[in-house]
Design a protein around this motif. Structure first.
Motif, PDB file in Angstrom:
ATOM      1  N   PHE A  72       1.002  -1.310  -0.393  1.00 29.99           N
ATOM      2  CA  PHE A  72      -0.287  -0.005  -0.006  1.00 29.99           C
ATOM      3  C   PHE A  72       0.582   1.122  -0.251  1.00 29.99           C
ATOM      4  N   PRO A 112      -1.362  -0.853   5.871  1.00 27.73           N
ATOM      5  CA  PRO A 112      -2.095  -1.120   7.271  1.00 27.73           C
ATOM      6  C   PRO A 112      -1.430  -2.782   7.949  1.00 27.73           C
ATOM      7  N   THR A 113      -0.423  -3.646   6.519  1.00 32.35           N
ATOM      8  CA  THR A 113      -0.225  -4.595   6.777  1.00 32.35           C
ATOM      9  C   THR A 113       1.025  -4.573   7.717  1.00 32.35           C
ATOM     10  N   ILE A 155      -6.269   0.300  -2.547  1.00 33.31           N
ATOM     11  CA  ILE A 155      -5.465   1.074  -2.673  1.00 33.31           C
ATOM     12  C   ILE A 155      -6.883   2.049  -2.707  1.00 33.31           C
ATOM     13  N   LYS A 156      -8.112   1.695  -3.034  1.00 33.34           N
ATOM     14  CA  LYS A 156      -9.450   2.817  -3.177  1.00 33.34           C
ATOM     15  C   LYS A 156      -9.680   2.322  -1.554  1.00 33.34           C
ATOM     16  N   HIS A 165      -8.330   2.004   1.198  1.00 38.82           N
ATOM     17  CA  HIS A 165      -6.753   1.971   2.463  1.00 38.82           C
ATOM     18  C   HIS A 165      -7.396   0.479   3.055  1.00 38.82           C
ATOM     19  N   ALA A 166      -7.312  -0.291   1.869  1.00 40.32           N
ATOM     20  CA  ALA A 166      -6.905  -1.426   3.080  1.00 40.32           C
ATOM     21  C   ALA A 166      -5.804  -2.257   3.253  1.00 40.32           C
ATOM     22  N   GLY A 167      -5.627  -2.816   4.328  1.00 39.34           N
ATOM     23  CA  GLY A 167      -4.528  -4.569   3.982  1.00 39.34           C
ATOM     24  C   GLY A 167      -4.859  -4.723   2.859  1.00 39.34           C
TER      25      GLY A 167
END
Lengths: 263, 325
Positions: free
Chosen positions: A97, A224-225, B113-114, B116-118
């Protein structure tokens, strides 16, 4: 002037990776670094497009520690016109990300372009997420697993994309990102002149502030990870080994496979 | 506690639901039992087989959300991303699972990405962390030489792509049929899929194969590869090859197993005339059972083979074909 941007990654040469038989862990020290093999096809394709178009600049860029400059010099020796090293301690521990965000900010800093090229995936992380991720940040189309460029103009392309059932033929208008697979081309080797030029080239270092990357999206805190743990899979060991190629050997193998319910 | 939505973004090819969709539906149902989950399967496609949809409820789905439209018959990434995104934003899932197929790997990274996730790619194991209820995602890196377990503590959805054939389909859920049909939403797209070309050969889908029969340098030339094809046909396997055979032009690239080709993990893998360089091994090492046939007793492939035969492939393979008659 038209412009192509190629993103590459410096990875350890898998051929040189060894597993420590005592600890069953990967030995990383002393392993030479190379340009990710899939990125070599992206570089080659960019150079071929440049040769077709003329009046085109090929910019190669990577994110990494200062020593990643080596990979950029190799790309320059192949014929890329300019190189950019995205390097900043703040970039460390970025996941896909954050990495795709940083690379998209670099694209914005570079300015206008026609096509962004990169490899299908890197051979260390194997995620295949950064390419499409960059396209998502930039709101442009991405075409993954490109096996053939049927036609490529500055604002239009016709491409073949490899799928599991065969392939798709795709038309794209305007700028886009593509990820390269091995089928696309055969990478060239650097020329002597290219090597000399690459040695002398100035490679600018761009940091987070320079590309306007916001802290909240980069590095460990912007990712995020989280890696909870890393471990080596149990070592695989050889089993039965027989010699000979007579009918008895063949019969024994078939019997073994039937017993194990494999056939 | 409210139900937590687990969404499986399914895959449809030619109206048929891909088996990885059922595998993930069953896994989602199993994980869901531990976190008060509600399993929804989202399907985008054209003329989706009704019987295939019914089977989702046998394999663990609480609900199916269907967008069936002619424009989804081919994989226009933009249409898929926009329409999936709309549903995910409405359903606010806790976990999203998708197959790590070329389709999944093309569209899911854009969605992550859209949103905002892992996102964790190519998982080979999923679990729930007891103390936190977070999804633990285990995946190979460095071609399987290193495994990493990853979680996403502060962002939802927690997204994974999962390799096909990793999880078993459980047909015993028998949940009540619950289908919601959603209209396809037209979006701007600068790409157009002109045509989907099926491979001229029946099957090069190595990732899905239960049995892979690969030939390498030892096969010697293009004509000799017919022996690999014959054996694969006899044993119901898919033909693979090492890089040496591809680079020599004996067989096309989609057959390549290894670092710059495909990663496979069939139940049974035959390495025939393949020495087993590390670049080949990373693409097939996780196969359940490996059979190696090679003249050279020192070939590294024997170090990882469950069954090795030191012998001439041109002697042994025809005998195997005959015995399978």
């Amino acid at each position: 002037m038209k412009r192509l941007i190629v993103f590459i990654k410096q990875v350890p040469d898998t051929a040189e990776l060894r597993i420590d038989p005592k600890t069953n862990t990967m030995i990383r020290t002393g392993v030479p670094s190379i340009i990710n093999p899939f990125d070599m096809y992206a570089i080659e394709e960019a150079l071929r497009i440049k040769e077709k178009w003329g009046d085109t600049e090929v910019i190669v860029a990577t994110m990494g520690p200062p020593q990643a400059e080596e990979a950029l010099r190799e790309a320059l020796s192949l014929g890329c016109d300019k190189a950019i090293l995205l390097t900043d301690r703040k970039f460390a521990a970025s996941d896909t990300f954050a990495t795709s965000y940083i690379l998209s900010k670099a694209v914005e800093k570079i300015g206008d372009y026609n096509i962004i090229l990169t490899g299908k995936q890197a051979t260390d992380g194997d995620t295949a997420q950064v390419g499409p991720g960059i396209a998502s940040w930039l709101n442009i189309p991405s075409i993954t697993y490109v096996k053939k460029m049927i036609e490529v103009k500055s604002d239009y392309a016709k491409i073949e994309r490899l799928m599991d059932y065969g392939y798709d033929i795709i038309e794209i208008k305007g700028k886009f990102l593509m990820t390269a697979i091995k089928d696309l081309n055969e990478p060239r080797i650097p020329s002597f002149r290219g090597k000399m030029a690459a040695k002398k080239a100035e490679i600018p270092n761009w940091d987070a502030a320079y590309i306007g990357a916001e802290d909240k999206n980069i590095g460990f805190l912007g990712s995020p990870t989280r890696v909870v743990k890393a471990f080596s899979p149990p070592p695989k060991q050889g089993g039965i080994k027989t010699e000979g190629d007579d009918i008895e050997t063949a019969k024994k193998l078939i019997a073994n496979l039937k017993e194990s319910h494999l056939i | 506690m409210d139900k937590r939505n687990i969404i499986v973004v399914g895959e449809v090819n030619n109206g048929n639901i891909h088996h990885v969709t059922y595998e993930l539906t069953s896994k989602a149902a199993e994980l869901g039992e531990r976190i008060n989950g509600y399993v929804e399967v989202l399907l985008l496609g054209y003329s989706i087989n009704k019987e295939h949809i019914k089977r989702l409820f046998e394999t663990g789905a609480d609900k199916a959300i269907i967008i069936d439209n002619e424009k989804l018959g081919l994989l226009n990434d933009d249409y898929f991303v926009a329409n999936i995104r709309k549903v995910l934003e409405r359903e606010n899932p806790y976990i999203v699972l998708t197959g790590a197929t070329p389709q999944g790997r093309a569209i899911i990274p854009k969605l992550a990405i859209k949103l905002h996730a892992g996102l964790t790619a190519d998982c080979t194991d999923l679990d729930i962390e007891a103390e936190t209820d977070l999804l633990l995602q285990t995946r190979p890196a460095f071609g399987g030489n290193l495994m990493a377990t990853i979680k996403t503590p502060e962002h939802t959805p927690q997204m994974s792509t999962v390799r096909p054939k990793v999880f078993k389909i459980n047909e015993n859920y028998n949940k009540k049929e619950n289908i919601e049909n959603i209209e396809f939403e037209e979006t701007n797209s600068l790409i157009r899929i002109i045509e989907m070309i099926k491979s001229e050969e029946d099957n090069v889908n190595l990732a899905d194969a239960d049995i892979v029969v690969s030939g390498g340098r030892g096969v010697g030339n293009k004509e000799n590869f017919s022996i690999i094809y014959d054996f694969a046909k006899k044993i119901n396997g898919v033909v693979g090859a090492s890089r040496a055979a591809i680079d020599a032009g004996w067989i096309p690239y989609p057959h390549q197993v290894g670092q710059t080709g495909q990663t496979v993990s069939p139940k049974l893998y035959f390495a025939i005339g393949i020495s087993g360089a590390i670049q080949h091994q990373v693409g097939m090492k996780s196969s359940d059972y490996i059979v190696a046939i090679n003249k050279d007793t020192n070939a590294p492939i024997f170090n990882i083979a469950d069954y090795g035969i030191v012998g001439d492939l041109f002697e042994i393979v025809p005998k195997l074909i005959k015995l399978l008659d």
